[in-house]
Design a protein around this motif. Structure first.
Motif, PDB file in Angstrom:
ATOM      1  N   GLU A  99       0.727  -1.184   0.003  1.00  0.00           N
ATOM      2  CA  GLU A  99       0.271  -0.593  -0.344  1.00  0.00           C
ATOM      3  C   GLU A  99       0.787   1.576  -0.090  1.00  0.00           C
ATOM      4  O   GLU A  99       2.410   1.440   1.090  1.00  0.00           O
ATOM      5  CB  GLU A  99      -0.932  -0.294   1.387  1.00  0.00           C
ATOM      6  N   GLU A 100       0.532   2.105  -1.077  1.00  0.00           N
ATOM      7  CA  GLU A 100       1.702   3.355  -1.041  1.00  0.00           C
ATOM      8  C   GLU A 100       1.025   4.038   0.720  1.00  0.00           C
ATOM      9  O   GLU A 100      -0.116   4.139   1.200  1.00  0.00           O
ATOM     10  CB  GLU A 100       1.058   4.486  -2.071  1.00  0.00           C
ATOM     11  N   PRO A 101       1.768   4.335   1.381  1.00  0.00           N
ATOM     12  CA  PRO A 101       1.853   5.172   2.063  1.00  0.00           C
ATOM     13  C   PRO A 101       0.519   6.834   2.595  1.00  0.00           C
ATOM     14  O   PRO A 101      -0.712   6.663   3.695  1.00  0.00           O
ATOM     15  CB  PRO A 101       3.330   6.168   2.954  1.00  0.00           C
ATOM     16  N   ARG A 102       0.451   7.228   1.615  1.00  0.00           N
ATOM     17  CA  ARG A 102      -0.839   8.241   1.796  1.00  0.00           C
ATOM     18  C   ARG A 102      -2.463   7.679   1.488  1.00  0.00           C
ATOM     19  O   ARG A 102      -2.909   7.650   2.178  1.00  0.00           O
ATOM     20  CB  ARG A 102      -0.301   9.557   0.191  1.00  0.00           C
ATOM     21  N   ALA A 103      -2.239   6.411   0.901  1.00  0.00           N
ATOM     22  CA  ALA A 103      -3.259   5.790   0.218  1.00  0.00           C
ATOM     23  C   ALA A 103      -3.564   5.164   2.169  1.00  0.00           C
ATOM     24  O   ALA A 103      -5.001   5.248   2.285  1.00  0.00           O
ATOM     25  CB  ALA A 103      -3.388   4.740  -0.780  1.00  0.00           C
ATOM     26  N   ALA A 104      -3.251   4.695   2.805  1.00  0.00           N
ATOM     27  CA  ALA A 104      -2.716   4.262   3.693  1.00  0.00           C
ATOM     28  C   ALA A 104      -3.923   5.274   5.129  1.00  0.00           C
ATOM     29  O   ALA A 104      -4.357   5.362   5.951  1.00  0.00           O
ATOM     30  CB  ALA A 104      -1.521   4.020   4.541  1.00  0.00           C
ATOM     31  N   ALA A 105      -2.791   6.407   4.369  1.00  0.00           N
ATOM     32  CA  ALA A 105      -3.309   7.203   5.306  1.00  0.00           C
ATOM     33  C   ALA A 105      -4.273   7.981   5.130  1.00  0.00           C
ATOM     34  O   ALA A 105      -4.839   7.523   6.739  1.00  0.00           O
ATOM     35  CB  ALA A 105      -2.046   8.741   5.684  1.00  0.00           C
TER      36      ALA A 105
END
Ligand code: ATP
Length: 133
Positions: free
Chosen positions: A38-44
């Protein structure tokens, strides 16, 4: 040593910032575990939605990272958390079981209320970024 990576957001709405009261008793920013691939921004943003019911949009140009250690079942965990700034698309907060309360606070109050020094630092950096923009 166990390593963990999470991602979170400073949510800003009408000049106020959202803090959550975690069941463990600390006030902190919305954040959660980054899933595999998962991409960190998407996770956030996913964690923000799961924890608060808020859909967010990332404000580009800001990224910061904190690191801390904690003990899980006697084992040391080394944790990195990436933070972004987000603007919410809706305003009604619906908390999940993970949190006991929430508050929209002025920057100074949020910095004071956030339990951990590193969370205070994230807020200070985010405020600086938005002031300069
Ligand atoms: P996540 O919300 O990232 O999915 P989690 O809820 O499992 O993870 P943390 O919020 O990292 O885990 O909490 C694990 C431990 O670390 C708790 O004891 C918490 O009090 C502590 N902790 C949380 N944030 C910080 C911080 N910024 N600095 C130091 N200790 C922290």
């Amino acid at each position: 040593m166990i390593r963990e990576r999470s991602a979170g957001v400073v949510v800003v709405r009408n000049g106020k910032v959202l803090l959550l009261l975690y069941c463990a008793g600390h006030w902190d920013l919305p954040k959660g575990n980054i899933e595999r691939g998962e991409e960190p921004r998407a996770a956030a943003l996913r964690e923000l939605f799961e924890e608060t019911g808020l859909r967010g949009v990332i404000i580009e140009g800001f990224h910061t990272r904190i690191h801390y250690f904690y003990k899980k079942q006697g084992k040391l965990v080394s944790k990195d958390v990436d933070f972004y700034i987000a603007r919410p698309l809706n305003s009604k907060v619906k908390l999940s079981y993970e949190h006991k309360d929430f508050a929209w606070l002025d920057w100074d109050d949020a910095i004071e209320k956030a339990t951990y020094k590193s969370a205070k630092e994230v807020l200070i950096r985010a405020r600086k970024f938005l002031e300069k923009r």
